[in-house]
Design a protein around this motif. Structure first.
Motif, PDB file in Angstrom:
ATOM      1  N   SER A  12       0.817  -1.214   0.000  1.00 47.27           N
ATOM      2  CA  SER A  12       0.000   0.000   0.000  1.00 47.27           C
ATOM      3  C   SER A  12       0.854   1.270   0.000  1.00 47.27           C
ATOM      4  O   SER A  12       0.368   2.334  -0.351  1.00 47.27           O
ATOM      5  CB  SER A  12      -0.964   0.001   1.191  1.00 47.27           C
ATOM      6  N   ALA A  15       0.763   3.101  -3.241  1.00 45.12           N
ATOM      7  CA  ALA A  15      -0.505   3.683  -3.686  1.00 45.12           C
ATOM      8  C   ALA A  15      -0.540   5.162  -3.294  1.00 45.12           C
ATOM      9  O   ALA A  15       0.287   5.638  -2.526  1.00 45.12           O
ATOM     10  CB  ALA A  15      -1.667   2.931  -3.049  1.00 45.12           C
ATOM     11  N   HIS A  76      -0.217  -7.712   6.589  1.00 42.79           N
ATOM     12  CA  HIS A  76      -0.315  -6.684   5.563  1.00 42.79           C
ATOM     13  C   HIS A  76       0.950  -6.614   4.725  1.00 42.79           C
ATOM     14  O   HIS A  76       1.064  -5.757   3.867  1.00 42.79           O
ATOM     15  CB  HIS A  76      -0.594  -5.318   6.207  1.00 42.79           C
TER      16      HIS A  76
END
Length: 120
Positions: A12, A15, A76
């Motif tokens: 992430s 992003a 994650h």
């Protein structure tokens, strides 16, 4: 001895509005690491991996198996890439692993390679 340096990172971080810049910076740091390995005469190979969303996982349960879309991680962090290096010992492998760029949170797992056919 050969060691695999497995890069686990939070995808992430790439992003959002700064994602492309973070990716470009991280890739430049990987290129610098590759140049340092070459300059030090350390044999190595490595590859980056596509996003975990492109993975397929097969899970076994005592002889039966199921196929799942995506990486089947309990965290994650996903496996983002790896290096395989040939160095004298674990201490040297750890020193190289510390130089791997990991933006945000993540880890690098260092594991000796067990050659096929080798005992112990």
């Amino acid at each position: 001895m050969q060691y695999m340096l497995m890069i686990h990172e939070d995808e992430s971080v790439y992003a959002g509005p700064d994602g492309e810049a973070i990716l470009a910076d991280t890739l430049a740091k990987h290129m610098a690491l590759a140049e340092a390995l070459v300059a030090a005469g350390v044999p190595f190979s490595g590859e980056r991996l596509k996003a975990a969303s492109t993975a397929t996982t097969i899970r076994w349960d005592y002889g039966s198996h199921q196929i799942h879309d995506g990486a089947f991680a309990e965290s994650h962090e996903e496996l983002g890439g790896f290096y395989i290096i040939t160095v004298d010992d674990l201490d040297q492998a750890l020193e190289w692993a510390k130089r791997i760029p990991v933006p945000g949170k993540g880890s690098v797992e260092v594991r000796p390679i067990w050659p096929m056919g080798a005992e112990g």
